[in-house]
Design a protein around this motif. Structure first.
Motif, PDB file in Angstrom:
ATOM      1  N   ASP A 185       0.844  -1.196   0.000  1.00 30.28           N
ATOM      2  CA  ASP A 185       0.000   0.000   0.000  1.00 30.28           C
ATOM      3  C   ASP A 185       0.876   1.242   0.000  1.00 30.28           C
ATOM      4  O   ASP A 185       2.104   1.169   0.132  1.00 30.28           O
ATOM      5  N   VAL A 186       0.234   2.391  -0.133  1.00 24.34           N
ATOM      6  CA  VAL A 186       0.977   3.645  -0.276  1.00 24.34           C
ATOM      7  C   VAL A 186       1.789   3.977   0.969  1.00 24.34           C
ATOM      8  O   VAL A 186       2.850   4.601   0.859  1.00 24.34           O
ATOM      9  N   THR A 187       1.331   3.581   2.152  1.00 25.08           N
ATOM     10  CA  THR A 187       2.085   3.928   3.361  1.00 25.08           C
ATOM     11  C   THR A 187       3.390   3.151   3.420  1.00 25.08           C
ATOM     12  O   THR A 187       4.441   3.709   3.736  1.00 25.08           O
ATOM     13  N   LEU A 217       9.548  -4.945  -7.743  1.00 31.17           N
ATOM     14  CA  LEU A 217       8.703  -4.154  -6.852  1.00 31.17           C
ATOM     15  C   LEU A 217       7.227  -4.517  -6.975  1.00 31.17           C
ATOM     16  O   LEU A 217       6.726  -4.813  -8.062  1.00 31.17           O
ATOM     17  N   PRO A 218       6.489  -4.451  -5.877  1.00 33.38           N
ATOM     18  CA  PRO A 218       5.051  -4.753  -5.896  1.00 33.38           C
ATOM     19  C   PRO A 218       4.241  -3.591  -6.473  1.00 33.38           C
ATOM     20  O   PRO A 218       4.719  -2.460  -6.545  1.00 33.38           O
ATOM     21  N   ARG A 219       3.007  -3.892  -6.859  1.00 29.69           N
ATOM     22  CA  ARG A 219       2.085  -2.832  -7.254  1.00 29.69           C
ATOM     23  C   ARG A 219       1.650  -2.066  -6.008  1.00 29.69           C
ATOM     24  O   ARG A 219       1.445  -2.643  -4.942  1.00 29.69           O
ATOM     25  N   ILE A 220       1.492  -0.752  -6.159  1.00 30.10           N
ATOM     26  CA  ILE A 220       1.104   0.109  -5.034  1.00 30.10           C
ATOM     27  C   ILE A 220      -0.404   0.317  -5.075  1.00 30.10           C
ATOM     28  O   ILE A 220      -0.950   0.779  -6.078  1.00 30.10           O
ATOM     29  N   ARG A 221      -1.066  -0.003  -3.961  1.00 26.75           N
ATOM     30  CA  ARG A 221      -2.522   0.083  -3.883  1.00 26.75           C
ATOM     31  C   ARG A 221      -2.934   0.970  -2.705  1.00 26.75           C
ATOM     32  O   ARG A 221      -2.129   1.290  -1.828  1.00 26.75           O
ATOM     33  N   PRO A 222      -4.215   1.352  -2.614  1.00 28.70           N
ATOM     34  CA  PRO A 222      -4.691   2.117  -1.450  1.00 28.70           C
ATOM     35  C   PRO A 222      -4.566   1.315  -0.162  1.00 28.70           C
ATOM     36  O   PRO A 222      -4.486   0.083  -0.172  1.00 28.70           O
ATOM     37  N   ILE A 244      -8.707  -9.814   1.587  1.00 27.22           N
ATOM     38  CA  ILE A 244      -7.707  -8.997   2.281  1.00 27.22           C
ATOM     39  C   ILE A 244      -7.801  -7.608   1.671  1.00 27.22           C
ATOM     40  O   ILE A 244      -7.457  -7.406   0.504  1.00 27.22           O
ATOM     41  N   CYS A 245      -8.287  -6.646   2.440  1.00 27.80           N
ATOM     42  CA  CYS A 245      -8.644  -5.329   1.898  1.00 27.80           C
ATOM     43  C   CYS A 245      -7.971  -4.158   2.602  1.00 27.80           C
ATOM     44  O   CYS A 245      -8.178  -3.009   2.203  1.00 27.80           O
ATOM     45  N   GLY A 246      -7.218  -4.425   3.662  1.00 26.50           N
ATOM     46  CA  GLY A 246      -6.566  -3.350   4.402  1.00 26.50           C
ATOM     47  C   GLY A 246      -5.094  -3.618   4.572  1.00 26.50           C
ATOM     48  O   GLY A 246      -4.690  -4.751   4.844  1.00 26.50           O
ATOM     49  N   ASP A 247      -4.290  -2.583   4.376  1.00 22.34           N
ATOM     50  CA  ASP A 247      -2.834  -2.722   4.505  1.00 22.34           C
ATOM     51  C   ASP A 247      -2.264  -1.372   4.889  1.00 22.34           C
ATOM     52  O   ASP A 247      -2.442  -0.385   4.165  1.00 22.34           O
ATOM     53  N   LEU A 248      -1.581  -1.321   6.021  1.00 12.99           N
ATOM     54  CA  LEU A 248      -0.983  -0.076   6.513  1.00 12.99           C
ATOM     55  C   LEU A 248       0.318  -0.397   7.237  1.00 12.99           C
ATOM     56  O   LEU A 248       0.397  -1.381   7.975  1.00 12.99           O
ATOM     57  N   GLY A 249       1.336   0.439   7.031  1.00 10.02           N
ATOM     58  CA  GLY A 249       2.488   0.376   7.903  1.00 10.02           C
ATOM     59  C   GLY A 249       2.031   0.583   9.338  1.00 10.02           C
ATOM     60  O   GLY A 249       1.044   1.289   9.600  1.00 10.02           O
TER      61      GLY A 249
END
Length: 504
Positions: A185-187, A217-222, A244-249
């Motif tokens: 994800d973007v974070t 590199l992976p694709r960047i998602r929301p 799996i719909c959420g991803d955050l540092g």
């Protein structure tokens, strides 16, 4: 609708699975530590395969504890230790050696070389970050240069990079031979030194300078993605397919868990390190006082929200070192009782620059220091000085944040494992001179990952639902006139200056 949301919180020292209900309350949780590997001074590694096994175990443990099956779960969200770098083979699913942890300093020479060619801030305008050993980009380059056969594999398209979120999503959605999702994800992408904050995509020029093949590199998602990254495998630890719909540092996840959705809202997470984030809205605010600019979160197709961040490398890790390295205490929790055996630090100061100094100094050559000791010094003073080190480092970050943003802190929201230490929380209030507030759910990192996943599938309708879940557990008021705020803090700053230029 399914009744619950699951969060996987993959941290520096442990992995936790937590299950939440619509009120943001914990239904079940299971947590396991993993091995900390120190091959030589300054090197810190993790076994990504071990972490995957721990992840499988905690998922099964939490699901069994709650008596749930896959169809009871609406979505899965992931929070992860940021910057820790894994590179693995897409065909075998095996890593090319241990993961290089965010605290690791082996890339110092490379960072110095790149800084000599364009200054430590040569990429800051595009990435928001200084050139430092902390971030993922230099770690990838080190692995490409030092792991036999890796560069050739990367050029063939066989080697994949990811932070821990990416590794776990890939494993959960398929692994080798399957249709595994290679996404982040973007974070997390904003912590690599490779993503452009404006475009939210990998920066081709920086990749060329680092000599990193884009195919890795992976694709960047929301961070909260209604399209979802993928579904868990039916034969995986959940025993069924779940989006799996959420991803955050982890630090951005804690910011979401603390519902810091308005400009000027901030939180501080006390874990292995301390990380204070200030929401700056849709504006990219560059720091002139040693902070970093990062993506705070992006929900669906909405504009990204940015943050200023102050990162402190060693806080909880100092207590762990007192336990495991020095054998000063038997458990991390015992540090509070030991520190209470003395009234103050007895003139002793602890600067835990084990991995150099992060914000606001960014001095990779600094090293840890204990100073001011006399024959009067006891184990209690060591414990007290260790707690004060966390509070003083936090104040340095908050002072820098005020200088950058013009925002004067009125209260501090806190979360993370160290907030269970009530003496530390009182010291923090005294050092800052503002109230310190702990929420009912202190593990805000996992809660934020659950919120991101739940928003994506309509489990929660809006951030107003999340704000309604937030509640205060306890507040610590500062002492009216505490010497920690002035005299002791000045001595702390003096001690910090003594750590500079230790390594040539």
């Amino acid at each position: 609708m399914a009744k619950y949301v699951v969060a996987l919180d993959q941290g520096t020292t442990s992995t936790r699975c937590m299950i939440f209900n619509p009120a943001g309350e914990t239904v079940a949780q299971h947590q396991l530590e993993h091995t900390q590997i120190y091959p030589r001074a300054g090197w810190v590694e993790h076994d990504a395969v071990e972490i995957w096994e721990r992840t499988r175990e905690v998922i099964r443990g939490a699901m069994e504890q709650a008596g749930l099956i896959a169809k009871d779960i609406a979505a899965v969200g992931i929070a992860n230790q940021r910057e820790t770098t894994v590179v693995w083979d897409r065909k075998t699913g095996l890593p090319y050696g241990n993961a290089i942890v965010w605290q690791d300093t082996r890339t110092d020479g490379l960072c110095r070389q790149l800084s000599a060619e364009g200054g430590q801030d040569r990429f800051r305008a595009r990435t928001g970050l200084p050139l430092a050993t902390y971030f993922s980009g230099p770690k990838i380059r080190w692995m490409l240069d030092n792991v036999p056969g890796l560069r050739a594999a990367a050029q063939r398209g066989d080697a994949l990079f990811g932070n821990m979120d990416c590794w776990l999503i890939w494993k959960l959605t398929g692994g080798p031979g399957g249709s595994a999702a290679h996404v982040t994800d973007v974070t997390n992408a904003s912590r690599t030194l490779l993503m452009n904050l404006e475009t939210l995509d990998w920066d081709a020029e920086i990749l060329d300078i680092f000599d990193i093949p884009p195919s890795m590199l992976p694709r960047i998602r929301p961070s909260s993605d209604p399209d979802c990254y993928g579904r868990t495998r039916a034969d995986g630890p959940f025993g069924g397919e779940i989006p799996i719909c959420g991803d955050l540092g982890d630090q951005q996840a804690a910011t979401v868990g603390q519902t810091c959705f308005d400009i000027g809202e901030a939180k501080n997470t006390y874990g292995t390190g301390c990380f204070l984030l200030l929401n700056t809205g849709h504006e990219i605010v560059h720091s002139g006082h040693g902070l970093v600019t990062t993506v705070c979160y992006r929900f669906g197709r909405q504009k990204p929200v940015y943050a200023l961040e102050g990162s402190v490398a060693i806080t909880g890790a100092l207590i762990q070192w007192l336990r495991d390295g020095m054998r000063l205490i038997d458990t991390a929790a015992a540090v509070e009782d030991l520190a209470k055996t003395v009234e103050d630090n007895g003139g002793m100061y602890f600067v835990p620059a084990f991995s150099g100094l992060f914000a606001p100094y960014w001095r990779s050559e600094a090293r840890g220091l204990a100073i001011g000791m006399t024959r009067f010094t006891t184990r209690g003073h060591f414990a007290r000085a260790a707690l004060e080190a966390t509070a003083f480092q936090t104040r340095e970050v908050i002072d820098a944040m005020a200088a950058d943003s013009g925002v004067t802190l009125k209260t501090l929201k806190v979360d993370g494992g160290m907030t269970a230490n009530e003496l530390l929380m009182q010291i923090q209030a005294d050092v800052l001179g503002v109230p310190v507030i702990r929420p009912r759910v202190a593990e805000s990192t996992a809660l934020g990952a659950a919120y991101a996943a739940g928003l994506a599938v309509g489990y929660w309708n809006s951030v107003d639902d999340l704000r309604g879940n937030w509640g205060m557990d306890k507040i610590w008021q500062p002492s009216a006139a505490d010497s920690l705020r002035s005299k002791s803090y000045a001595m702390w700053k003096k001690a910090v200056s003594r750590t500079f230029d230790w390594l040539e």
